[in-house]
Design an enzyme around this catalytic site. Structure first.
Site, PDB file in Angstrom:
ATOM      1  N   ASP A  36      10.232  56.014  27.653  1.00 29.13           N
ATOM      2  CA  ASP A  36      11.495  56.218  26.923  1.00 29.13           C
ATOM      3  C   ASP A  36      12.705  55.760  27.736  1.00 29.13           C
ATOM      4  O   ASP A  36      13.839  56.083  27.398  1.00 29.13           O
ATOM      5  CB  ASP A  36      11.645  57.694  26.538  1.00 29.13           C
ATOM      6  CG  ASP A  36      11.661  58.602  27.757  1.00 29.13           C
ATOM      7  OD1 ASP A  36      11.531  58.079  28.893  1.00 29.13           O
ATOM      8  OD2 ASP A  36      11.808  59.827  27.593  1.00 29.13           O
ATOM      9  N   GLN A  96      37.530  50.437  39.375  1.00 29.89           N
ATOM     10  CA  GLN A  96      38.177  51.291  38.364  1.00 29.89           C
ATOM     11  C   GLN A  96      38.636  52.540  39.128  1.00 29.89           C
ATOM     12  O   GLN A  96      38.051  53.611  39.053  1.00 29.89           O
ATOM     13  CB  GLN A  96      37.179  51.624  37.244  1.00 29.89           C
ATOM     14  CG  GLN A  96      37.711  52.531  36.138  1.00 29.89           C
ATOM     15  CD  GLN A  96      38.727  51.870  35.216  1.00 29.89           C
ATOM     16  OE1 GLN A  96      38.873  50.662  35.184  1.00 29.89           O
ATOM     17  NE2 GLN A  96      39.453  52.674  34.460  1.00 29.89           N
ATOM     18  N   LYS A 192      48.518  35.980  42.637  1.00 30.82           N
ATOM     19  CA  LYS A 192      47.628  36.003  41.465  1.00 30.82           C
ATOM     20  C   LYS A 192      48.217  36.850  40.343  1.00 30.82           C
ATOM     21  O   LYS A 192      48.743  37.932  40.585  1.00 30.82           O
ATOM     22  CB  LYS A 192      46.271  36.579  41.891  1.00 30.82           C
ATOM     23  CG  LYS A 192      45.296  36.822  40.749  1.00 30.82           C
ATOM     24  CD  LYS A 192      43.859  36.968  41.223  1.00 30.82           C
ATOM     25  CE  LYS A 192      43.391  38.387  41.328  1.00 30.82           C
ATOM     26  NZ  LYS A 192      41.985  38.505  41.729  1.00 30.82           N
ATOM     27  N   ARG A 194      46.717  38.573  36.984  1.00 25.71           N
ATOM     28  CA  ARG A 194      45.498  38.786  36.208  1.00 25.71           C
ATOM     29  C   ARG A 194      45.876  39.175  34.786  1.00 25.71           C
ATOM     30  O   ARG A 194      46.490  40.214  34.557  1.00 25.71           O
ATOM     31  CB  ARG A 194      44.636  39.881  36.868  1.00 25.71           C
ATOM     32  CG  ARG A 194      43.294  40.053  36.170  1.00 25.71           C
ATOM     33  CD  ARG A 194      42.417  41.062  36.879  1.00 25.71           C
ATOM     34  NE  ARG A 194      41.685  40.566  38.032  1.00 25.71           N
ATOM     35  CZ  ARG A 194      40.623  39.768  37.970  1.00 25.71           C
ATOM     36  NH1 ARG A 194      40.177  39.345  36.798  1.00 25.71           N
ATOM     37  NH2 ARG A 194      40.017  39.389  39.067  1.00 25.71           N
ATOM     38  N   SER A 223      33.298  37.937  41.497  1.00 26.89           N
ATOM     39  CA  SER A 223      32.681  38.613  40.361  1.00 26.89           C
ATOM     40  C   SER A 223      32.469  37.593  39.236  1.00 26.89           C
ATOM     41  O   SER A 223      31.449  36.923  39.176  1.00 26.89           O
ATOM     42  CB  SER A 223      33.556  39.795  39.948  1.00 26.89           C
ATOM     43  OG  SER A 223      32.966  40.477  38.877  1.00 26.89           O
ATOM     44  N   THR A 227      38.964  34.057  39.866  1.00 31.41           N
ATOM     45  CA  THR A 227      39.941  34.030  40.966  1.00 31.41           C
ATOM     46  C   THR A 227      39.652  32.832  41.873  1.00 31.41           C
ATOM     47  O   THR A 227      40.552  32.056  42.209  1.00 31.41           O
ATOM     48  CB  THR A 227      39.846  35.347  41.776  1.00 31.41           C
ATOM     49  OG1 THR A 227      40.051  36.437  40.876  1.00 31.41           O
ATOM     50  CG2 THR A 227      40.870  35.397  42.892  1.00 31.41           C
TER      51      THR A 227
HETATM   52  C1  R5P Z   1      40.191  41.738  43.324  1.00 31.84           C
HETATM   53  O1  R5P Z   1      41.029  42.513  43.558  1.00 31.84           O
HETATM   54  C2  R5P Z   1      39.185  41.226  44.299  1.00 31.84           C
HETATM   55  O2  R5P Z   1      39.707  41.079  45.586  1.00 31.84           O
HETATM   56  C3  R5P Z   1      38.618  39.914  43.802  1.00 31.84           C
HETATM   57  O3  R5P Z   1      39.650  38.937  43.838  1.00 31.84           O
HETATM   58  C4  R5P Z   1      38.127  40.029  42.407  1.00 31.84           C
HETATM   59  O4  R5P Z   1      37.246  41.103  42.311  1.00 31.84           O
HETATM   60  C5  R5P Z   1      37.431  38.749  41.973  1.00 31.84           C
HETATM   61  O5  R5P Z   1      37.098  38.883  40.632  1.00 31.84           O
HETATM   62  P1  R5P Z   1      36.733  37.626  39.750  1.00 31.84           P
HETATM   63  O6  R5P Z   1      35.679  36.859  40.496  1.00 31.84           O
HETATM   64  O7  R5P Z   1      36.206  38.227  38.489  1.00 31.84           O
HETATM   65  O8  R5P Z   1      37.959  36.827  39.529  1.00 31.84           O
END
Ligand code: R5P
Length: 290
Positions: A36, A96, A192, A194, A223, A227
């Protein structure tokens, strides 16, 4: 107290390396699912009276990793372990770190609250400390924040000459600048903005000349890669010769690696998270602490 190193699904190779270097007993943890989908774990060696060192990064599948760590920690105690240390080279749930929008959960607080109750010590590498400036503000158990800065500096010294180091945003500059100072390189920062978790824009803040130079963009985490990609585009526009990306934690979510790699001569990461870009090894750093 005798130590036993336990390799968990996300960090098996690293755990084995640590055990070899420390000349400690090693065992993997059997991790499975009931039909499950509930988690099933089983230790394969005796833990009585020992310090159990769980080695597991929170990527991939951070939610799964957290549950497995909690189960492993409670079970170790139940089976007579004297102490449970968690080595999480990449510590999850740290981004987060506040309620950005009404109604949201603050994951960093919840994860640390659960782990505070389950483990006796936490060892991690370059956690994403941003709005929470120190790990000890949320981790009440003994905790150690290590940094991979020297590992990265050593790699740069061995493989680069006259490179310019770029931090792609204000948060990453702490790594970029410290590392640049260690290797005597020029460092600069990008500004930067975002727009969302998948859309960022960057621009150079000072008028440093990168024309014809080798540029190494250093961030703590890659990630989605947006960036890094935006930073690489900026470096290219400004005439950089070769552009490299370096990071501590290679997440490469949403299968982003093939897309990101086109922008760089090489992407180099540490093995806090297992990935083909792992060219820098943090096992000795972790062993020193253990
Ligand atoms: C953000 O504050 C971190 O230092 C990295 O710049 C961020 O986590 C990179 O994220 P991604 O690859 O999604 O742009």
């Amino acid at each position: 107290m005798k130590k036993i190193i336990i390799g968990m699904p996300n960090s098996l190779e690293l755990a084995k390396k640590i055990a070899r270097k420390l000349k400690c007993e090693y065992s993997t943890l059997k991790v499975d699912k009931f039909p499950d989908s509930e988690v099933y774990i089983k230790y394969l060696k005796d833990l009585k009276g020992k310090e159990v060192v769980l080695v597991n990064s929170f990527h991939p599948y951070a939610n799964k990793a957290l549950v497995e760590i909690l189960w492993a920690a409670y079970t170790a105690k139940d089976l007579g372990a004297k102490k449970v240390t968690l080595v999480a080279p990449y510590l999850g749930f740290m981004r987060q770190d506040k309620r950005f929008n009404p109604g949201e959960a603050i994951s960093a607080h919840i994860a640390s609250g659960l782990l505070n109750k389950a483990i006796d010590k936490l060892v991690t590498i370059d956690p994403h400390l941003h709005r929470i400036p120190k790990l000890s503000l949320i981790y009440k158990i003994p905790n150690k924040t290590l940094t991979a800065n020297n590992v990265i500096a050593k790699y740069l010294k061995k493989h680069f000459k006259n490179e310019v180091i770029i931090g792609p945003d204000a948060e990453s500059y702490q790594w970029a600048k410290t590392i640049a100072d260690k290797v005597d390189a020029q460092a600069t920062i990008l500004k930067k903005h975002r727009y969302s978790s998948r859309k960022v824009a960057v621009k150079l803040q000072d008028d440093i000349n990168i024309k014809g130079k080798d540029v190494v963009i250093i961030d703590d985490i890659i990630s989605t890669g947006h960036t890094m990609i935006e930073a690489a585009k900026t470096a290219k526009k400004l005439g950089a010769k070769n552009i490299y990306a370096m990071c501590i934690h290679p997440l490469f979510v949403e299968k982003s690696y093939p897309k990101i790699k086109k922008y760089f001569k090489k992407i180099i990461s540490t093995n806090t998270i297992t990935h083909k870009t792992n060219d820098m090894d943090v096992s000795s750093l972790l062993c020193e602490e253990l």
